[in-house]
Design a protein around this motif. Structure first.
Motif, PDB file in Angstrom:
ATOM      1  N   THR A  34       0.841  -1.209   0.000  1.00 53.39           N
ATOM      2  CA  THR A  34       0.000   0.000   0.000  1.00 53.39           C
ATOM      3  C   THR A  34       0.868   1.247   0.000  1.00 53.39           C
ATOM      4  O   THR A  34       0.626   2.198  -0.764  1.00 53.39           O
ATOM      5  N   GLY A  37       2.507   1.865  -3.319  1.00 55.20           N
ATOM      6  CA  GLY A  37       1.539   2.443  -4.256  1.00 55.20           C
ATOM      7  C   GLY A  37       1.368   3.940  -4.039  1.00 55.20           C
ATOM      8  O   GLY A  37       1.327   4.716  -5.003  1.00 55.20           O
ATOM      9  N   ARG A  38       1.325   4.362  -2.776  1.00 56.25           N
ATOM     10  CA  ARG A  38       1.159   5.796  -2.483  1.00 56.25           C
ATOM     11  C   ARG A  38       2.379   6.592  -2.936  1.00 56.25           C
ATOM     12  O   ARG A  38       2.258   7.684  -3.487  1.00 56.25           O
ATOM     13  N   LEU A  40       4.408   5.820  -5.296  1.00 57.09           N
ATOM     14  CA  LEU A  40       4.382   5.892  -6.765  1.00 57.09           C
ATOM     15  C   LEU A  40       3.362   6.923  -7.231  1.00 57.09           C
ATOM     16  O   LEU A  40       3.624   7.692  -8.166  1.00 57.09           O
ATOM     17  N   ASP A  41       2.204   6.975  -6.563  1.00 60.87           N
ATOM     18  CA  ASP A  41       1.198   8.007  -6.900  1.00 60.87           C
ATOM     19  C   ASP A  41       1.827   9.393  -6.787  1.00 60.87           C
ATOM     20  O   ASP A  41       1.651  10.242  -7.664  1.00 60.87           O
ATOM     21  N   GLU A  44       4.440  10.063  -9.436  1.00 59.54           N
ATOM     22  CA  GLU A  44       3.832  10.207 -10.760  1.00 59.54           C
ATOM     23  C   GLU A  44       3.179  11.584 -10.909  1.00 59.54           C
ATOM     24  O   GLU A  44       3.176  12.171 -11.990  1.00 59.54           O
ATOM     25  N   LYS A  87      -3.150  -4.751  -6.108  1.00 61.91           N
ATOM     26  CA  LYS A  87      -2.453  -3.521  -5.681  1.00 61.91           C
ATOM     27  C   LYS A  87      -1.030  -3.473  -6.222  1.00 61.91           C
ATOM     28  O   LYS A  87      -0.478  -2.417  -6.472  1.00 61.91           O
ATOM     29  N   TRP A  88      -0.409  -4.662  -6.341  1.00 66.06           N
ATOM     30  CA  TRP A  88       0.988  -4.701  -6.792  1.00 66.06           C
ATOM     31  C   TRP A  88       1.126  -4.163  -8.195  1.00 66.06           C
ATOM     32  O   TRP A  88       2.181  -3.657  -8.573  1.00 66.06           O
ATOM     33  N   GLU A  89       0.065  -4.313  -8.986  1.00 64.96           N
ATOM     34  CA  GLU A  89       0.148  -3.900 -10.388  1.00 64.96           C
ATOM     35  C   GLU A  89       0.420  -2.400 -10.514  1.00 64.96           C
ATOM     36  O   GLU A  89       0.692  -1.899 -11.590  1.00 64.96           O
ATOM     37  N   ARG A  90       0.300  -1.669  -9.405  1.00 63.53           N
ATOM     38  CA  ARG A  90       0.557  -0.229  -9.442  1.00 63.53           C
ATOM     39  C   ARG A  90       1.918   0.074 -10.087  1.00 63.53           C
ATOM     40  O   ARG A  90       2.056   1.013 -10.852  1.00 63.53           O
ATOM     41  N   LYS A  93       1.829  -0.344 -13.742  1.00 70.58           N
ATOM     42  CA  LYS A  93       0.993   0.657 -14.418  1.00 70.58           C
ATOM     43  C   LYS A  93       1.581   2.070 -14.379  1.00 70.58           C
ATOM     44  O   LYS A  93       0.984   3.003 -14.908  1.00 70.58           O
ATOM     45  N   CYS A  94       2.733   2.224 -13.764  1.00 69.80           N
ATOM     46  CA  CYS A  94       3.333   3.551 -13.651  1.00 69.80           C
ATOM     47  C   CYS A  94       3.688   4.073 -15.046  1.00 69.80           C
ATOM     48  O   CYS A  94       4.317   3.370 -15.839  1.00 69.80           O
TER      49      CYS A  94
END
Ligand code: HXC
Length: 258
Positions: A34, A37-38, A40-41, A44, A87-90, A93-94
């Protein structure tokens, strides 16, 4: 934002994420995935960041999904929560370029996470494996699919069916990693490569990344068509004009990221 299982920093135009659960060899628990993912958000969304490096420790990039966390899950638990692999796919998908800088163990979900990056730089200490069958399950974050596309059926089958680890030299021979660097220089080298990528036109880099990724998901004819369309699109950017003019005028281009 504060994190407990990862370290997040910037090095110039590069976002650096270090997986940081040393006592558990960076086992990928729900919290870590989690937080990753944050981070990376955030990178990005930050226009100052042009490329992202994900790394671990000297001993382990990540020794897999957290076995202690998932041991007691029922089928309904994992089905209802689409157990963390969605969730890992984050990382996969970057849109910005991503490099996995791997030292030590990259096992199970750790190997799968590394394969979600655009490419893997390996330390000479790196060890890759998909040992899930040895604990009664199978790879669940793309391992059977991505590994097979990277290394071909024979080696992927052997690795997935036996759990055998391969070292950095074997990983380089079979195309799993782009190249090997001495462990002490791994992060520095990954940041250097990421800085080079970040110094180029971001929209053009994003198109180049998108085009290479289509090779994994389409026929050759479809991929070639897609590439041609994107190639033509680069001629609509200011950066194509700038890049080619700079070449002709024997000067460095000043990218506008437009
Ligand atoms: C939880 C883990 C872990 C993991 C290591 N640890 N891997 N905890 N999940 N995946 C913990 C150990 O329990 C131990 O904690 C500490 O990290 C150090 O590990 P050791 O085993 O003592 O170290 P060592 O003897 O050097 O062996 C290293 C190792 C071994 C070969 C990497 O730890 C290992 O085989 N780990 C599991 C690898 C694996 O099977 N991965 C796939 C997981 S399944 P304590 O508290 O005892 O000190 C998977 C599925 C993904 O990834 C599918 C998508 C979700």
């Amino acid at each position: 934002m504060s994190y407990e299982t990862i370290l997040v920093e910037t090095r110039g135009p590069v976002g650096l994420i270090t997986l940081n659960r040393p006592k558990a060899l960076n086992a990928l628990c729900d919290q870590l995935v989690t937080e990753l993912g944050r981070a990376l958000d955030d990178f990005e969304a930050d226009s100052a960041i042009g490329a992202i490096v994900v790394t671990g420790s000297e001993r382990a990039f990540a020794a897999g999904a957290d076995i202690k966390e998932m041991a007691g899950f029922s089928y309904m638990d994992v089905y209802n929560s689409n157990f963390i692999t969605a969730k890992w796919e984050r990382l996969a998908k970057c849109r910005k370029p991503t490099i996995a800088a791997v030292a030590g163990f990259a096992l199970g979900g750790g190997c799968e996470l590394a394969m979600m990056a655009d490419f893997i730089l390996a330390a000479d200490t790196a060890k890759f494996g998909q040992p899930e069958v040895t604990i009664g399950t199978i790879p669940g974050a793309g391992g059977t699919q991505r590994l097979t596309r990277f290394v071909g059926k024979s080696k992927a089958m052997e690795m997935v069916l036996t759990g055998r680890m391969i070292d950095a030299a074997e990983a380089e021979r079979c195309g799993l990693v782009s190249r090997i660097v001495p462990a002490a220089e791994l992060v520095e080298e990954a940041v250097k490569v990421a800085t080079k990528i970040a110094s180029l036109s971001q929209p053009v880099i994003a198109m180049a990344k998108e085009a290479v990724n289509v090779a994994y998901e389409s026929t050759l004819a479809e991929g070639i068509r897609f590439e041609r369309r994107l190639f033509h699109s680069t001629f609509a950017t200011e950066d194509q004009k700038e890049g080619m003019a700079a070449f002709a005028e024997k000067r460095q281009p000043g990218w506008k990221n437009r």
